[in-house]
Design an enzyme around this catalytic site. Structure first.
Site, PDB file in Angstrom:
ATOM      1  N   GLY C 241      31.789 101.240 120.467  1.00 36.18           N
ATOM      2  CA  GLY C 241      33.172 101.669 120.677  1.00 36.18           C
ATOM      3  C   GLY C 241      33.388 103.150 120.391  1.00 36.18           C
ATOM      4  O   GLY C 241      32.498 103.844 119.893  1.00 36.18           O
ATOM      5  N   HIS C 242      34.605 103.631 120.657  1.00 32.46           N
ATOM      6  CA  HIS C 242      34.917 105.062 120.496  1.00 32.46           C
ATOM      7  C   HIS C 242      34.856 105.469 119.034  1.00 32.46           C
ATOM      8  O   HIS C 242      35.233 104.725 118.143  1.00 32.46           O
ATOM      9  CB  HIS C 242      36.274 105.423 121.095  1.00 32.46           C
ATOM     10  CG  HIS C 242      37.405 104.538 120.706  1.00 32.46           C
ATOM     11  ND1 HIS C 242      38.690 104.721 121.147  1.00 32.46           N
ATOM     12  CD2 HIS C 242      37.451 103.441 119.927  1.00 32.46           C
ATOM     13  CE1 HIS C 242      39.448 103.804 120.648  1.00 32.46           C
ATOM     14  NE2 HIS C 242      38.741 103.003 119.910  1.00 32.46           N
ATOM     15  N   ASN C 243      34.363 106.682 118.811  1.00 30.90           N
ATOM     16  CA  ASN C 243      34.288 107.278 117.477  1.00 30.90           C
ATOM     17  C   ASN C 243      33.352 106.562 116.512  1.00 30.90           C
ATOM     18  O   ASN C 243      33.400 106.794 115.301  1.00 30.90           O
ATOM     19  CB  ASN C 243      35.688 107.368 116.844  1.00 30.90           C
ATOM     20  CG  ASN C 243      36.606 108.305 117.610  1.00 30.90           C
ATOM     21  OD1 ASN C 243      37.232 107.904 118.580  1.00 30.90           O
ATOM     22  ND2 ASN C 243      36.646 109.564 117.192  1.00 30.90           N
TER      23      ASN C 243
END
Lengths: 342, 342, 342
Positions: C241-243
């Protein structure tokens, strides 16, 4: 893309304290800000970063008063968080809609109608008799079969596969390598142990404002349509079986799988790695915990379920708590047995 | 494609009641039938739809007698379900085999032999020294590496990747964006905490009549072959590790993962989101429930297992039933302890 | 590629017993050896195969003495296993680095700089203002967006998608159809039940020696970067996922999913089909069992966890053992209750 601090302040209806002429090129968190970046301060927990950030400009609330000298230019606005979000959106729009025209070579089948201001990337393929709306962006290596319809403002990213006869609404975003409308998994067992393929002749319909994540697969219906209703959001690596229906504004996290003919209601929230059996009906507003296995209908709206097989969230949390103490329960039971034997 | 009611009746060996000259263009469920569609009535539960359907024609059993007037043309046959299935297959065949020839640009490596009546879509890539059989359909954006062999009548859909040295049998269907023969996940830990890649030099063999779903990945063997035996059917988003072997006519549902060197027997039925550890032997005819985690060999044929870690299906169902009552067991145990303390 | 037995012996610093002039074309396990193959004997459990193998040559330890006549040529070396591994690597290198130059058509955006000895396959797409290092191999159908940087000796396989602004280090391998840098799954709920997309403006950074498996997806950060640190190895069909941040030399098996903003430490070992909630911190050296669901931080280095929800490995094994006996516990509890009622 480059803007001055003043241009951004004007866009946001804010006032500048500091050098208005500096150039801004990127958005960043205040603790990660670098020269050329603009950031924001909303939660005062982050105030110390304001005095050390290398960002060129920081958006702050009008009510805010710095307690120390600040290097960055400040832009004062009513609500710094809202203002920054707006900047994010504007920046995003600029990036998304920047591409237009056609890069060669690109394949365009006979009888296909293209709307205005479309982008077709190099090596994109659009089959025969399609209708592609205005402002649709079709990135390199995207594949669109025959008789496909795509509504205005939809973005088809690189490597997406949309098979024959599918219908995609307006303002949808299909992320890289997603597959829409491939054949469902239908096989009829024969008496000799082999399987005969059941032809899958239907299609997939994505209504408006649907998002489909990278490498997600949505199978076409056996007959009729697999339907993803307006505003539904699907994350990456999700499997949607044939004849499934996903309700409006339902959100599904990554790696979840939904077996054939199951109907998920509107406004459901489904976490990651969940599995649904086939032919289920799931009521509106159902919430499903991560890694759950849903094997039964959910009839009451707003139900929260969890675990594999799934049952009520609260009940499952209690069972899981006892599960961790099972060796202790076992030991206590042994002791009791000894006691009562005496 | 358009046929008259009469043409279809002749194909099916049936008799028409109603207008034989009407045009049929599509197949549909009786409750979703629209003008131009043909449908069928087999299960009499659906009989009411016969009197309201907008379908142009409906296939019914010879023994069937309508109780009300019917708008649609009727085609009487021995077995309406079988007849409709046959129509589905004919329609499917027409669609699948419609494409032929080559769309430009397409890449063809030196030394590759193509059979007769192949289709190569635009932007398809076939490497060097391949042997492609008769009637093979290679859709746009498909990639076939060097030294690959593909048997007659196999369909390679858009975006499929078949890497060097793989062998694909006859009458296989590989769905969009599946990856066949990429390097397995093999890394040798080094004393400094880093990992060294173990070269993966083998290939993948798909025997005849194998189906591979969209975005499924099948890794090549370290040495030798990862093998999918005749008639096995793999759904979407499945992971098959290096040196795995899948038996004849084994069916695997979506998002299941099989770790390296595991051997699955013939005629197994494996549900969705199942995980298998590496180096296992799973007997013929094993049935595995959804989301199970298989960590041990299955030695007896026809065993049904379930749960994570997996054990006997019946036993697991009993354990899962008690699991839901665990808070109650805990409470009862507490009470007993109090009682016996006195 | 073809070598004589003598050439290989020279490379390995070994001595030959048998015909030095025979041609070797492939590596194989001793029990699967065919004419033209070279194999090895290290574990004496496999010694019987030495006397029956059809392989042309077999590498053996200098200390080894055959007890029967051997057909194959023997190459005596200090350590047969190490020698064979070296051969594997040499063979692999020859194959991997064979491709060079450019196959047409290939797309190259303005302002992009290519290093020396790169390979660009047919239908590959490289956007604007990219910097591609020396000896980078970009296979057919790979897509590289704008402003991407790729370090020396990295291999980008067919169908890989690397989106705008991503940074890939040196000596990375990205397997077919992996997606790097697509938009993360961020949606803000609105009062009318719909969702508004939160723009995702960050990128993905892969440091050096990172492997990314087939059909794996790594989302870009909302702002800043999703980071995969040096030497991390990701298997197929993984969702990042993002980050998210993945530590150095961390190994993750297939079909695992990691939700947004979670930080995984260095040298972790994560099995297949594991799920991580968002915003977690996982200590260095954590080991996570297959199909686990990780919902809490892991603060102590070297912890082993398991189960869904995950807790200590040992404790979970004990609980799972009792789980299988739950029907028995239930029965015993019933009996005790009856006894104490009397």
């Amino acid at each position: 893309m480059e803007f001055t601090v003043k241009q951004i302040a004007t866009l946001l209806g804010g006032e500048v304290a500091g050098n208005e002429t500096l150039a801004i090129r990127k958005l960043a968190k205040i603790e990660e800000g670098r020269p050329g970046d603009i950031s924001f301060l909303s939660n005062l927990k982050y105030e110390p970063h304001l005095y050390t950030t290398q960002a060129t400009a920081v958006i702050v609330d009008r009510s805010f008063q710095p307690r120390k000298p600040v290097e960055a230019a400040l832009i004062f606005v009513e609500n710094s968080y809202t203002a920054f979000t707006r900047l994010l959106e504007e920046y995003h729009k600029l990036r998304s809609y920047a591409r237009a025209g056609v890069e060669q070579p690109a394949f365009l089948g006979d009888g296909t109608q293209l709307g205005e201001q479309t982008y077709r990337g190099a090596f994109s393929y659009i089959g025969r008799n399609c209708r592609i709306g205005n402002n649709v962006k079709i990135y390199p290596h995207a594949y669109i079969g025959d008789n496909v319809r795509i509504g205005d403002n939809t973005i088809i990213h690189t490597g997406v596969r949309i098979l024959d006869n599918c219908i995609v609404g307006q303002s949808c975003v299909i992320h890289p390598n997603a597959v829409i409308g491939s054949e469902g998994f239908g096989f009829a067992p024969q008496s000799d142990g082999t399987y005969k393929t059941i032809p899958q002749l239907g299609n997939v319909i994505l209504e408006d404002f649907v998002n489909v994540g990278s490498n997600t697969t949505i199978d076409c219906a056996t007959m009729g349509s697999t339907v993803i209703r307006q505003g539904a959001k699907l994350d990456n690596l999700i499997q949607i079986g044939h004849n499934v229906e996903i309700g409006k504004n339902t959100v599904i996290a990554a790696q979840t799988g939904i077996s054939g003919s199951t109907k998920i209601g509107d406004n459901c929230t489904i976490a990651g790695q969940v599995g649904f059996a086939g032919h289920l009906n799931i009521a509106n507003g159902t919430k499903v915990g991560a890694q759950s296995g849903v094997g039964k209908n959910v009839t009451e709206e707003g139900t929260a379920i969890n675990s594999s097989p799934a049952f009520g969230l609260k009940e499952s949390m209690r069972s899981l708590a006892v599960f961790r103490r099972l060796p202790d329960l076992d030991r206590r039971l042994n002791e009791l047995e000894k006691k009562t034997e005496k």
